[in-house]
Motif scaffolding. Structure first.
Motif, PDB file in Angstrom:
ATOM      1  N   TYR A 164     -36.208  28.295  26.820  1.00  0.00           N
ATOM      2  CA  TYR A 164     -35.495  28.533  25.572  1.00  0.00           C
ATOM      3  C   TYR A 164     -34.302  29.447  25.833  1.00  0.00           C
ATOM      4  O   TYR A 164     -34.334  30.300  26.724  1.00  0.00           O
ATOM      5  CB  TYR A 164     -36.407  29.216  24.550  1.00  0.00           C
ATOM      6  N   ALA A 165     -33.259  29.288  25.017  1.00  0.00           N
ATOM      7  CA  ALA A 165     -32.139  30.226  25.044  1.00  0.00           C
ATOM      8  C   ALA A 165     -32.560  31.525  24.358  1.00  0.00           C
ATOM      9  O   ALA A 165     -33.531  31.558  23.591  1.00  0.00           O
ATOM     10  CB  ALA A 165     -30.933  29.622  24.329  1.00  0.00           C
ATOM     11  N   LEU A 166     -31.811  32.593  24.625  1.00  0.00           N
ATOM     12  CA  LEU A 166     -32.150  33.886  24.029  1.00  0.00           C
ATOM     13  C   LEU A 166     -32.130  33.826  22.504  1.00  0.00           C
ATOM     14  O   LEU A 166     -32.961  34.457  21.838  1.00  0.00           O
ATOM     15  CB  LEU A 166     -31.187  34.962  24.533  1.00  0.00           C
ATOM     16  N   ASP A 167     -31.216  33.064  21.936  1.00  0.00           N
ATOM     17  CA  ASP A 167     -31.161  32.934  20.484  1.00  0.00           C
ATOM     18  C   ASP A 167     -32.395  32.224  19.909  1.00  0.00           C
ATOM     19  O   ASP A 167     -32.640  32.273  18.707  1.00  0.00           O
ATOM     20  CB  ASP A 167     -29.897  32.182  20.061  1.00  0.00           C
ATOM     21  N   GLU A 168     -33.160  31.569  20.783  1.00  0.00           N
ATOM     22  CA  GLU A 168     -34.384  30.878  20.366  1.00  0.00           C
ATOM     23  C   GLU A 168     -35.637  31.651  20.781  1.00  0.00           C
ATOM     24  O   GLU A 168     -36.726  31.086  20.860  1.00  0.00           O
ATOM     25  CB  GLU A 168     -34.434  29.487  20.998  1.00  0.00           C
ATOM     26  N   VAL A 169     -35.492  32.938  21.032  1.00  0.00           N
ATOM     27  CA  VAL A 169     -36.593  33.716  21.596  1.00  0.00           C
ATOM     28  C   VAL A 169     -37.832  33.696  20.711  1.00  0.00           C
ATOM     29  O   VAL A 169     -38.967  33.707  21.207  1.00  0.00           O
ATOM     30  CB  VAL A 169     -36.133  35.164  21.886  1.00  0.00           C
ATOM     31  N   GLU A 170     -37.652  33.633  19.389  1.00  0.00           N
ATOM     32  CA  GLU A 170     -38.834  33.602  18.524  1.00  0.00           C
ATOM     33  C   GLU A 170     -39.651  32.327  18.744  1.00  0.00           C
ATOM     34  O   GLU A 170     -40.885  32.360  18.726  1.00  0.00           O
ATOM     35  CB  GLU A 170     -38.441  33.740  17.050  1.00  0.00           C
ATOM     36  N   LYS A 171     -38.978  31.200  18.982  1.00  0.00           N
ATOM     37  CA  LYS A 171     -39.699  29.963  19.292  1.00  0.00           C
ATOM     38  C   LYS A 171     -40.471  30.104  20.588  1.00  0.00           C
ATOM     39  O   LYS A 171     -41.606  29.621  20.711  1.00  0.00           O
ATOM     40  CB  LYS A 171     -38.711  28.792  19.387  1.00  0.00           C
ATOM     41  N   ALA A 172     -39.853  30.767  21.575  1.00  0.00           N
ATOM     42  CA  ALA A 172     -40.519  30.975  22.862  1.00  0.00           C
ATOM     43  C   ALA A 172     -41.768  31.824  22.694  1.00  0.00           C
ATOM     44  O   ALA A 172     -42.844  31.507  23.245  1.00  0.00           O
ATOM     45  CB  ALA A 172     -39.550  31.635  23.840  1.00  0.00           C
ATOM     46  N   LEU A 173     -41.654  32.910  21.943  1.00  0.00           N
ATOM     47  CA  LEU A 173     -42.789  33.800  21.724  1.00  0.00           C
ATOM     48  C   LEU A 173     -43.894  33.104  20.936  1.00  0.00           C
ATOM     49  O   LEU A 173     -45.085  33.258  21.237  1.00  0.00           O
ATOM     50  CB  LEU A 173     -42.329  35.056  20.990  1.00  0.00           C
ATOM     51  N   LYS A 174     -43.505  32.331  19.951  1.00  0.00           N
ATOM     52  CA  LYS A 174     -44.482  31.622  19.129  1.00  0.00           C
ATOM     53  C   LYS A 174     -45.253  30.599  19.962  1.00  0.00           C
ATOM     54  O   LYS A 174     -46.479  30.510  19.863  1.00  0.00           O
ATOM     55  CB  LYS A 174     -43.769  30.915  17.966  1.00  0.00           C
ATOM     56  N   GLN A 175     -44.549  29.843  20.813  1.00  0.00           N
ATOM     57  CA  GLN A 175     -45.236  28.858  21.653  1.00  0.00           C
ATOM     58  C   GLN A 175     -46.203  29.549  22.614  1.00  0.00           C
ATOM     59  O   GLN A 175     -47.344  29.109  22.792  1.00  0.00           O
ATOM     60  CB  GLN A 175     -44.233  28.019  22.450  1.00  0.00           C
ATOM     61  N   ALA A 176     -45.752  30.646  23.236  1.00  0.00           N
ATOM     62  CA  ALA A 176     -46.603  31.358  24.181  1.00  0.00           C
ATOM     63  C   ALA A 176     -47.822  31.971  23.504  1.00  0.00           C
ATOM     64  O   ALA A 176     -48.906  32.051  24.093  1.00  0.00           O
ATOM     65  CB  ALA A 176     -45.806  32.439  24.895  1.00  0.00           C
ATOM     66  N   ALA A 177     -47.660  32.402  22.255  1.00  0.00           N
ATOM     67  CA  ALA A 177     -48.746  33.071  21.541  1.00  0.00           C
ATOM     68  C   ALA A 177     -49.757  32.107  20.935  1.00  0.00           C
ATOM     69  O   ALA A 177     -50.926  32.465  20.764  1.00  0.00           O
ATOM     70  CB  ALA A 177     -48.168  33.955  20.436  1.00  0.00           C
ATOM     71  N   GLU A 178     -49.321  30.870  20.637  1.00  0.00           N
ATOM     72  CA  GLU A 178     -50.161  29.989  19.831  1.00  0.00           C
ATOM     73  C   GLU A 178     -50.627  28.721  20.521  1.00  0.00           C
ATOM     74  O   GLU A 178     -51.516  28.044  19.991  1.00  0.00           O
ATOM     75  CB  GLU A 178     -49.404  29.621  18.543  1.00  0.00           C
ATOM     76  N   THR A 179     -50.071  28.377  21.673  1.00  0.00           N
ATOM     77  CA  THR A 179     -50.441  27.127  22.326  1.00  0.00           C
ATOM     78  C   THR A 179     -50.758  27.361  23.798  1.00  0.00           C
ATOM     79  O   THR A 179     -50.270  28.325  24.402  1.00  0.00           O
ATOM     80  CB  THR A 179     -49.310  26.081  22.222  1.00  0.00           C
ATOM     81  N   PRO A 180     -51.545  26.483  24.414  1.00  0.00           N
ATOM     82  CA  PRO A 180     -51.833  26.621  25.843  1.00  0.00           C
ATOM     83  C   PRO A 180     -50.566  26.369  26.665  1.00  0.00           C
ATOM     84  O   PRO A 180     -49.918  25.328  26.524  1.00  0.00           O
ATOM     85  CB  PRO A 180     -52.882  25.533  26.100  1.00  0.00           C
ATOM     86  N   VAL A 181     -50.195  27.326  27.493  1.00  0.00           N
ATOM     87  CA  VAL A 181     -49.006  27.203  28.326  1.00  0.00           C
ATOM     88  C   VAL A 181     -49.310  27.805  29.696  1.00  0.00           C
ATOM     89  O   VAL A 181     -50.270  28.547  29.868  1.00  0.00           O
ATOM     90  CB  VAL A 181     -47.793  27.946  27.722  1.00  0.00           C
ATOM     91  N   TYR A 182     -48.459  27.466  30.660  1.00  0.00           N
ATOM     92  CA  TYR A 182     -48.461  28.209  31.920  1.00  0.00           C
ATOM     93  C   TYR A 182     -47.423  29.332  31.800  1.00  0.00           C
ATOM     94  O   TYR A 182     -47.747  30.496  31.708  1.00  0.00           O
ATOM     95  CB  TYR A 182     -48.181  27.290  33.107  1.00  0.00           C
ATOM     96  N   ARG A 183     -46.127  28.986  31.781  1.00  0.00           N
ATOM     97  CA  ARG A 183     -45.131  30.018  31.552  1.00  0.00           C
ATOM     98  C   ARG A 183     -43.974  29.477  30.749  1.00  0.00           C
ATOM     99  O   ARG A 183     -43.388  28.443  31.086  1.00  0.00           O
ATOM    100  CB  ARG A 183     -44.631  30.568  32.875  1.00  0.00           C
ATOM    101  N   VAL A 184     -43.665  30.151  29.640  1.00  0.00           N
ATOM    102  CA  VAL A 184     -42.479  29.901  28.841  1.00  0.00           C
ATOM    103  C   VAL A 184     -41.415  30.856  29.336  1.00  0.00           C
ATOM    104  O   VAL A 184     -41.669  32.043  29.550  1.00  0.00           O
ATOM    105  CB  VAL A 184     -42.764  30.126  27.347  1.00  0.00           C
ATOM    106  N   VAL A 185     -40.177  30.336  29.521  1.00  0.00           N
ATOM    107  CA  VAL A 185     -39.101  31.142  30.103  1.00  0.00           C
ATOM    108  C   VAL A 185     -37.914  31.168  29.157  1.00  0.00           C
ATOM    109  O   VAL A 185     -37.535  30.127  28.584  1.00  0.00           O
ATOM    110  CB  VAL A 185     -38.666  30.557  31.473  1.00  0.00           C
ATOM    111  N   VAL A 186     -37.345  32.360  28.970  1.00  0.00           N
ATOM    112  CA  VAL A 186     -36.138  32.535  28.158  1.00  0.00           C
ATOM    113  C   VAL A 186     -34.964  32.699  29.111  1.00  0.00           C
ATOM    114  O   VAL A 186     -34.996  33.537  30.012  1.00  0.00           O
ATOM    115  CB  VAL A 186     -36.257  33.746  27.231  1.00  0.00           C
ATOM    116  N   THR A 187     -33.929  31.889  28.912  1.00  0.00           N
ATOM    117  CA  THR A 187     -32.757  31.918  29.796  1.00  0.00           C
ATOM    118  C   THR A 187     -31.521  32.227  28.950  1.00  0.00           C
ATOM    119  O   THR A 187     -30.995  31.346  28.261  1.00  0.00           O
ATOM    120  CB  THR A 187     -32.578  30.560  30.511  1.00  0.00           C
ATOM    121  N   PRO A 188     -31.050  33.484  28.973  1.00  0.00           N
ATOM    122  CA  PRO A 188     -29.928  33.867  28.106  1.00  0.00           C
ATOM    123  C   PRO A 188     -28.710  32.980  28.243  1.00  0.00           C
ATOM    124  O   PRO A 188     -28.033  32.706  27.274  1.00  0.00           O
ATOM    125  CB  PRO A 188     -29.618  35.298  28.570  1.00  0.00           C
TER     126      PRO A 188
END
Length: 338
Positions: free
Chosen positions: A314-338
């Protein structure tokens, strides 16, 4: 520069703050990628309540400026280098730090910034200023992979705590993200064999495809050779019981995964005594672990393997989507790329 701040459960702000000045022994890094770890997911979900938090401690980026005293030192990254960053500094003065065990420093987190945010890595941003001792050059690799330097350093620390050596038979309990990293690193460092134990069928299939020599459920532990060292990457009573069943006499068990609210484990004292088992914990990392982790990244042998563990970007402006996916769904690693 932009910086993401978690202000309350499920609330994130993108703030504008000045690009920090660099002192003589500091480095300014333009962030290229920041992984969302369990800590950030727990902050967003409200399972960890430290607010407002400038989070993000799995960081990689390009060096923009090097302080006058650090510039030119042997092995110091230079402007333009891609680096992986230790985003959780140690105090250096507590009893643990002075004893050479900085992984259990009493003051692991950062400080309060001028905007009031508590710096818990502060890697969900455009730039970061860190002490020169905490940047490690990784050569030419995918920045999302370079951001895995911190969890890799944790795994290297785990291997040291378990006295892992080439030729060891290894069993890993748990096929989540850290289970995959234990598999990748022990394979790279010439384990004789690596077996993985996991209940979830999808994760079991994924870890088998990733190169595990055996991938079984806890019901099939009898199929595995006795392990010299067992790494327990999930926190549960059943996982520790599986480790005791998997380890050979005289072997080592490393309790890597932990949860403060988890159920109490049963450790049969007579069995540990009679079989001469070594049971130890592993938490965080120390400087020598970072050196080894950076070299694993620089060598490139793990790059393809680690890229498969990037669940989403996800882009930095989409950081809330990144955090939500990591917090609520099974993932390995979600990465934010400014």
């Amino acid at each position: 520069m932009r910086t993401a701040v978690i202000t309350a459960p499920e609330q994130v702000e993108i703030r504008e703050i000045p690009v920090p000045d660099v002192g003589d022994s500091e480095v300014l890094v333009r962030i290229a990628a920041c992984g969302v770890c369990t800590m950030e997911a727990n902050l967003y979900a409200g399972r960890m309540t430290v607010y407002p938090a400038a989070a993000g401690h799995e960081i990689a980026g390009w060096v923009e400026k090097v302080g006058a005293k650090a510039a030119g030192l042997d092995d110091m990254p230079t402007v333009g280098d891609l680096v992986t960053i230790d985003g959780l500094p140690r105090c250096g003065t507590c009893r643990s730090c002075r004893a050479g065990q900085s992984a259990i420093c009493v003051a692991l987190q950062g400080h309060k910034r001028e905007d009031g945010a508590i710096t818990m890595g502060a890697g969900l941003a455009d730039y970061i200023k860190v002490d020169a001792s905490r940047v490690w050059s990784v050569g030419d690799t995918d920045p999302a992979v370079a951001a895995m330097g911190e969890p890799l350093a944790c795994v290297v620390h785990s291997l040291r705590r378990g006295s892992f050596g080439a030729g060891d038979r290894v069993t890993v309990i748990g096929a989540g993200y850290m289970g995959h990293l234990h598999l990748a690193v022990t394979k790279a460092l010439q384990a004789r064999s690596v077996a993985v134990v996991e209940r979830d069928e999808q994760r079991l299939a994924a870890i088998a495809a990733a190169g595990a020599d055996a991938a079984v459920t806890p019901d099939d532990l009898g199929e595995l050779p006795a392990a010299d060292v067992v790494f327990v990457t999930i926190a549960s009573k059943d996982a520790i019981a599986a480790a005791l069943a998997a380890v050979g006499d005289g072997g080592r068990i490393v309790l890597f995964g932990g949860s403060p609210g988890g159920p109490p484990a049963e450790l049969p004292g007579y069995e540990v005594h009679r079989r001469q088992l070594t049971v130890t914990g592993s938490f965080s990392h120390e400087p020598e672990d970072w050196r080894a982790a950076a070299e694993l990244l620089r060598g490139g042998a793990l790059t393809g393997r680690l890229e498969t563990l990037v669940t989403a970007r996800y882009a930095l402006d989409e950081v809330e989507k990144a955090l939500k996916q990591a917090a609520e769904t099974p993932v390995y690693r979600v990465v934010v790329t400014p």
